[in-house]
Write an enzyme that holds these catalytic residues in place. Structure first.
Site, short mmCIF file in Angstrom:
data_model
loop_
_atom_site.label_atom_id
_atom_site.label_comp_id
_atom_site.label_asym_id
_atom_site.label_seq_id
_atom_site.Cartn_x
_atom_site.Cartn_y
_atom_site.Cartn_z
CG HIS A 195 -3.30 -1.21 -6.64
ND1 HIS A 195 -3.42 -0.53 -5.37
CD2 HIS A 195 -3.32 -2.59 -6.17
CE1 HIS A 195 -3.65 -1.39 -4.24
NE2 HIS A 195 -3.58 -2.76 -4.86
NE ARG A 255 -4.28 -1.55 0.10
CZ ARG A 255 -4.26 -2.73 -0.56
NH1 ARG A 255 -3.49 -3.15 -1.43
NH2 ARG A 255 -5.43 -3.30 -0.38
CD GLU A 293 -3.05 2.71 -5.16
OE1 GLU A 293 -3.99 2.16 -5.67
OE2 GLU A 293 -2.04 2.39 -4.94
C1 DGY Z 1 -5.54 -6.23 -2.59
O1 DGY Z 1 -6.13 -7.64 -2.68
O2 DGY Z 1 -5.42 -5.86 -1.33
C2 DGY Z 1 -5.12 -5.55 -3.66
O3 DGY Z 1 -3.86 -4.58 -3.28
C3 DGY Z 1 -5.96 -5.24 -4.47
O4 DGY Z 1 -6.04 -5.79 -5.66
#
Ligand code: DGY
Length: 328
Positions: free
Chosen positions: A286, A238, A267
């Protein structure tokens, strides 16, 4: 009457058909654009369930208006977009999609590491832009991955599977985590160390920790300064775990060599963000879990969780497990 499920992003037909068998379904019609907050706040007033994605903020304001809401199936393993305390207070089950995305996200993380180390994006552009005039000894040289040290911050399921890939590249594996991971130590020879030791020793620092109050802002300029000048930083968890300005300063000052980023503080990141101007930054939108197989499996997991709740079975991947007791 069928329970009403509001879905915050357009999903493929096969998933919609599955949902329609059991539920009344309404879906935000756009695939590439998030549902506006005011629409979500309006829909949640009638919803028995939500199927959400990580860009939806699920907080006290939303839960307090959700009189009928029983469950949120969040299509992600991470649930930092959900205020869990508020959800539990309003007796709303929060489900995520772990496991089905572990290998896929680990593949992407390792690919990002390879792409950054071997300058693959620059090299591909070099060819496409017609700049390749001759083979030359030091043209687009990157750095080796094999036999180097990988430092994994966050040795959860994805971290462990990244370590497995690293073992295949004959890398030395060190890790920092809340708890020791004996399986990774025994099976892969991973060595547990302090955060500072990891920063100082790793050639590749790979962030896979979840975003929590404890990990938010964990990487400041000081942490980048502790890394080797040749170190490559990879983030596939993240964005807010990193102070992005500090990363930019570190890259510009040469504190570290390069960064591969799949996630950002905001994002989508603005196209004119200074990080994107640096040739030694590989930036992806992402896409850790973005394969057709895995995204469909994530959606199926969401559907399984909704079914469990409405059929009075415990959902397989309930996050706020305390609800299991007070729902009975
Ligand atoms: C998650 O699954 O947490 C990813 O970052 C989103 O696809």
């Amino acid at each position: 009457m069928k329970p009403f499920v509001y879905v915050t992003r357009k999903l493929p037909d096969e998933i919609t058909s599955r949902l329609l068998e059991k539920y009344e379904v309404e879906m935000w019609p756009k695939e590439e654009e998030k549902v506006p907050r005011e629409v979500l706040l309006e829909k949640v007033k009638q919803a028995d369930a939500l199927l959400t994605v990580i860009s939806d903020q699920l907080d006290e304001e939303l839960f307090s208006q959700a009189d009928q809401l029983k469950v949120v199936a969040n299509m992600a393993v991470g649930y930092d977009n959900v205020d869990l305390q508020a959800a539990s207070k309003h007796n709303v089950a929060i489900c995520n999609t772990p496991d089905v995305l572990t290998d896929t996200t680990a593949d992407l993380t390792f690919a990002l590491l390879l792409a950054t180390a071997r300058r693959m994006m620059e090299a591909a552009e070099f060819v496409k832009q017609g700049q390749w005039k001759s083979w030359s000894p030091m043209q687009l040289v990157g750095t080796d991955v094999h036999h180097k040290t990988i430092g994994i911050v966050g040795m959860g399921k994805i971290g462990t599977v990244v370590a497995k890939r690293a073992a295949g590249f004959d890398m030395e594996i060190i890790y920092y985590n809340r708890n020791r991971h004996e399986v990774a130590e025994e099976m892969l020879g991973a060595r547990y160390c302090s955060f500072d030791e990891l920063l100082q020793e790793a050639d590749f620092v790979v962030c896979l920790a979840p975003l929590t109050e404890q990990t938010k802002g964990m990487f400041q300029r000081e942490q980048f300064q502790k890394m080797k000048k040749e170190a490559i930083f990879i983030n596939a968890s993240r964005g807010p775990i990193i102070n992005e300005q500090a990363l930019l300063d570190a890259l510009q000052a040469g504190d570290i060599a390069a960064a591969g980023l799949d996630v950002f503080e905001k994002e989508p990141i603005d196209a004119d963000h200074p990080l994107l101007k640096l040739p030694n930054v590989v930036a992806l939108p992402h896409i850790g879990s973005a394969t057709k197989e895995t995204r469909l499996a994530m959606m199926e997991t969401c559907c399984d969780n909704l079914d469990a709740i409405f059929e009075d079975r415990p959902p397989k991947t309930l996050v706020n497990k305390e609800l299991l007791t007070f729902r009975q």
